[in-house]
Design an enzyme around this catalytic site. Sequence first.
Site, PDB file in Angstrom:
ATOM      1  N   CYS A   1      24.332  13.784  31.945  1.00 40.09           N
ATOM      2  CA  CYS A   1      24.028  14.114  30.387  1.00 40.09           C
ATOM      3  C   CYS A   1      24.935  15.195  29.965  1.00 40.09           C
ATOM      4  O   CYS A   1      26.095  14.847  29.715  1.00 40.09           O
ATOM      5  CB  CYS A   1      22.618  14.671  30.469  1.00 40.09           C
ATOM      6  SG  CYS A   1      21.950  14.596  28.865  1.00 40.09           S
TER       7      CYS A   1
ATOM      8  N   HIS B   1      19.493  10.356  33.302  1.00 37.18           N
ATOM      9  CA  HIS B   1      18.950  11.403  34.360  1.00 37.18           C
ATOM     10  C   HIS B   1      18.614  10.429  35.751  1.00 37.18           C
ATOM     11  O   HIS B   1      17.434  10.057  35.568  1.00 37.18           O
ATOM     12  CB  HIS B   1      17.861  12.516  34.075  1.00 37.18           C
ATOM     13  CG  HIS B   1      18.396  13.487  33.091  1.00 37.18           C
ATOM     14  ND1 HIS B   1      18.849  14.777  33.535  1.00 37.18           N
ATOM     15  CD2 HIS B   1      18.322  13.509  31.732  1.00 37.18           C
ATOM     16  CE1 HIS B   1      19.511  15.190  32.428  1.00 37.18           C
ATOM     17  NE2 HIS B   1      18.981  14.495  31.427  1.00 37.18           N
TER      18      HIS B   1
ATOM     19  N   GLU C   1      18.015  11.588  38.406  1.00 40.39           N
ATOM     20  CA  GLU C   1      17.256  12.172  39.369  1.00 40.39           C
ATOM     21  C   GLU C   1      15.601  12.259  39.029  1.00 40.39           C
ATOM     22  O   GLU C   1      14.814  12.623  39.880  1.00 40.39           O
ATOM     23  CB  GLU C   1      17.756  13.759  39.411  1.00 40.39           C
ATOM     24  CG  GLU C   1      17.297  14.376  38.125  1.00 40.39           C
ATOM     25  CD  GLU C   1      18.350  14.286  37.105  1.00 40.39           C
ATOM     26  OE1 GLU C   1      18.327  15.266  36.077  1.00 40.39           O
ATOM     27  OE2 GLU C   1      19.319  13.299  37.098  1.00 40.39           O
TER      28      GLU C   1
END
Length: 183
Positions: free
Chosen positions: A73, A161, A163
Amino acid sequence: MTRILVVDNHGQFTHLERRALRDLGVETELVDNDTPPEAIDADGLVLSGGPDIAQIGNCPAYLELDVPVLGICLGMQLMAAELGGAVGSGEYGGYADVDVRILDPEDPLVGSLAPETRVWASHGDEVREVPPGFTRTATSSVCDIEAISDVDRDLYGVQWHPEVAHTERGEEVFENFRAICEK
Protein backbone atom coordinates in the site's frame (compact mmCIF):
# COMPACT_ATOMS: atom_id res chain seq x y z
CA MET A 1 17.15 -18.55 8.74
CA THR A 2 15.88 -15.82 6.47
CA ARG A 3 15.65 -12.41 8.17
CA ILE A 4 13.03 -9.98 6.85
CA LEU A 5 12.41 -6.72 8.68
CA VAL A 6 9.08 -4.90 8.56
CA VAL A 7 9.58 -1.15 8.37
CA ASP A 8 6.84 0.52 10.39
CA ASN A 9 5.23 3.41 8.52
CA HIS A 10 2.61 3.53 11.29
CA GLY A 11 -0.17 1.71 9.45
CA GLN A 12 -2.94 -0.10 11.23
CA PHE A 13 -1.97 -3.55 9.88
CA THR A 14 1.83 -3.41 10.29
CA HIS A 15 1.83 -5.87 13.20
CA LEU A 16 -0.05 -8.36 10.98
CA GLU A 17 2.70 -8.17 8.36
CA ARG A 18 5.27 -9.15 10.98
CA ARG A 19 3.02 -11.92 12.25
CA ALA A 20 2.48 -13.32 8.74
CA LEU A 21 6.25 -13.56 8.26
CA ARG A 22 6.80 -15.05 11.71
CA ASP A 23 4.11 -17.67 11.00
CA LEU A 24 6.12 -18.69 7.92
CA GLY A 25 9.17 -19.32 10.09
CA VAL A 26 10.96 -16.13 9.04
CA GLU A 27 13.12 -14.28 11.55
CA THR A 28 11.43 -10.89 11.67
CA GLU A 29 10.94 -7.78 13.73
CA LEU A 30 9.40 -4.34 13.40
CA VAL A 31 11.75 -1.40 12.92
CA ASP A 32 10.68 2.22 12.91
CA ASN A 33 11.03 4.07 9.62
CA ASP A 34 13.54 6.48 11.17
CA THR A 35 16.06 3.66 11.74
CA PRO A 36 19.37 4.65 10.10
CA PRO A 37 19.95 2.68 6.88
CA GLU A 38 23.34 1.47 8.16
CA ALA A 39 21.56 -0.18 11.12
CA ILE A 40 19.43 -2.35 8.81
CA ASP A 41 20.68 -5.95 8.73
CA ALA A 42 18.28 -8.14 6.78
CA ASP A 43 17.81 -10.43 3.79
CA GLY A 44 14.75 -8.39 2.79
CA LEU A 45 12.49 -5.54 3.84
CA VAL A 46 8.75 -4.99 3.90
CA LEU A 47 7.76 -1.34 3.72
CA SER A 48 4.44 -1.27 5.54
CA GLY A 49 1.36 0.69 4.80
CA GLY A 50 0.69 3.90 6.65
CA PRO A 51 -1.44 7.00 6.79
CA ASP A 52 0.81 9.63 5.20
CA ILE A 53 3.43 9.61 2.45
CA ALA A 54 4.94 12.71 4.08
CA GLN A 55 5.93 10.59 7.10
CA ILE A 56 8.08 7.88 5.49
CA GLY A 57 11.26 8.53 7.45
CA ASN A 58 14.31 6.86 5.90
CA CYS A 59 12.34 4.59 3.56
CA PRO A 60 13.80 6.16 0.40
CA ALA A 61 17.32 5.23 1.58
CA TYR A 62 16.23 1.64 2.26
CA LEU A 63 15.54 1.22 -1.45
CA GLU A 64 19.30 1.54 -2.03
CA LEU A 65 20.34 -1.22 0.41
CA ASP A 66 20.64 -3.94 -2.25
CA VAL A 67 18.15 -6.28 -0.56
CA PRO A 68 14.73 -7.28 -1.89
CA VAL A 69 11.95 -4.88 -0.89
CA LEU A 70 8.20 -5.48 -0.77
CA GLY A 71 6.11 -2.31 -0.54
CA ILE A 72 2.55 -2.75 0.75
CA CYS A 73 0.00 0.00 0.00
CA LEU A 74 1.83 3.18 1.13
CA GLY A 75 5.07 1.18 0.84
CA MET A 76 4.39 0.63 -2.87
CA GLN A 77 3.36 4.25 -3.33
CA LEU A 78 6.53 5.64 -1.76
CA MET A 79 8.61 3.26 -3.87
CA ALA A 80 6.91 4.53 -7.02
CA ALA A 81 7.18 8.19 -6.02
CA GLU A 82 10.87 7.92 -5.09
CA LEU A 83 11.88 5.99 -8.21
CA GLY A 84 10.29 8.16 -10.89
CA GLY A 85 6.66 7.05 -10.98
CA ALA A 86 3.62 9.04 -9.94
CA VAL A 87 1.14 8.72 -7.08
CA GLY A 88 -2.24 10.41 -6.83
CA SER A 89 -5.61 10.25 -5.16
CA GLY A 90 -7.68 7.24 -6.00
CA GLU A 91 -11.18 7.65 -7.38
CA TYR A 92 -12.56 4.82 -5.24
CA GLY A 93 -11.35 6.02 -1.85
CA GLY A 94 -11.31 3.79 1.23
CA TYR A 95 -10.99 0.10 1.97
CA ALA A 96 -12.91 -2.47 -0.03
CA ASP A 97 -12.82 -6.00 -1.39
CA VAL A 98 -11.39 -5.85 -4.89
CA ASP A 99 -10.87 -8.51 -7.57
CA VAL A 100 -7.38 -8.09 -8.98
CA ARG A 101 -6.32 -9.58 -12.28
CA ILE A 102 -2.78 -10.94 -12.38
CA LEU A 103 -1.09 -9.78 -15.60
CA ASP A 104 2.16 -11.76 -15.49
CA PRO A 105 1.98 -15.43 -14.42
CA GLU A 106 5.80 -15.49 -14.38
CA ASP A 107 6.13 -12.66 -11.85
CA PRO A 108 7.99 -13.98 -8.77
CA LEU A 109 5.78 -12.10 -6.29
CA VAL A 110 2.19 -12.36 -7.59
CA GLY A 111 2.43 -14.65 -10.61
CA SER A 112 1.46 -17.76 -8.64
CA LEU A 113 -1.85 -16.26 -7.49
CA ALA A 114 -5.11 -17.14 -9.21
CA PRO A 115 -5.66 -15.11 -12.39
CA GLU A 116 -8.50 -13.35 -10.52
CA THR A 117 -7.79 -12.95 -6.81
CA ARG A 118 -9.96 -11.24 -4.20
CA VAL A 119 -8.00 -8.79 -2.04
CA TRP A 120 -8.60 -6.16 0.63
CA ALA A 121 -7.23 -2.79 -0.45
CA SER A 122 -7.33 0.90 0.26
CA HIS A 123 -7.45 3.23 -2.72
CA GLY A 124 -7.30 6.62 -1.02
CA ASP A 125 -4.01 7.06 -2.89
CA GLU A 126 -2.57 4.85 -5.60
CA VAL A 127 0.25 4.58 -8.09
CA ARG A 128 -0.75 6.45 -11.24
CA GLU A 129 2.44 5.90 -13.26
CA VAL A 130 4.81 2.93 -13.05
CA PRO A 131 8.45 3.97 -12.36
CA PRO A 132 11.14 3.25 -14.97
CA GLY A 133 12.36 -0.35 -14.75
CA PHE A 134 9.09 -1.62 -13.24
CA THR A 135 6.26 -3.52 -14.87
CA ARG A 136 2.61 -3.51 -13.88
CA THR A 137 1.80 -7.03 -12.68
CA ALA A 138 -1.82 -6.70 -11.49
CA THR A 139 -4.81 -4.49 -12.22
CA SER A 140 -8.47 -4.15 -11.23
CA SER A 141 -11.61 -2.31 -12.22
CA VAL A 142 -10.94 0.04 -9.29
CA CYS A 143 -7.23 0.75 -9.88
CA ASP A 144 -5.15 0.36 -13.03
CA ILE A 145 -1.92 -0.39 -11.10
CA GLU A 146 -2.55 -2.90 -8.29
CA ALA A 147 0.97 -4.42 -8.27
CA ILE A 148 4.40 -3.62 -9.70
CA SER A 149 7.72 -5.43 -10.00
CA ASP A 150 11.30 -4.60 -10.90
CA VAL A 151 12.83 -8.08 -10.89
CA ASP A 152 16.31 -6.80 -11.79
CA ARG A 153 16.47 -4.79 -8.55
CA ASP A 154 14.14 -7.11 -6.55
CA LEU A 155 11.71 -4.29 -5.79
CA TYR A 156 8.03 -5.24 -5.59
CA GLY A 157 4.81 -3.57 -4.55
CA VAL A 158 1.15 -4.38 -4.00
CA GLN A 159 -1.65 -1.88 -3.43
CA TRP A 160 -3.55 -4.43 -1.37
CA HIS A 161 -2.92 -5.84 2.10
CA PRO A 162 -1.81 -9.50 1.90
CA GLU A 163 -1.57 -9.66 5.70
CA VAL A 164 -5.31 -9.40 6.38
CA ALA A 165 -7.77 -12.30 6.44
CA HIS A 166 -9.98 -10.67 3.77
CA THR A 167 -7.24 -11.16 1.15
CA GLU A 168 -7.31 -14.53 -0.60
CA ARG A 169 -3.92 -16.21 -0.75
CA GLY A 170 -2.24 -13.37 1.10
CA GLU A 171 0.12 -15.79 2.84
CA GLU A 172 1.29 -16.86 -0.62
CA VAL A 173 2.52 -13.32 -1.35
CA PHE A 174 4.69 -13.48 1.78
CA GLU A 175 5.88 -17.00 0.86
CA ASN A 176 6.85 -15.75 -2.58
CA PHE A 177 8.69 -12.78 -1.08
CA ARG A 178 10.55 -15.08 1.28
CA ALA A 179 11.64 -17.15 -1.75
CA ILE A 180 12.86 -13.96 -3.47
CA CYS A 181 14.90 -13.07 -0.37
CA GLU A 182 16.38 -16.58 -0.21
CA LYS A 183 17.61 -16.74 -3.80
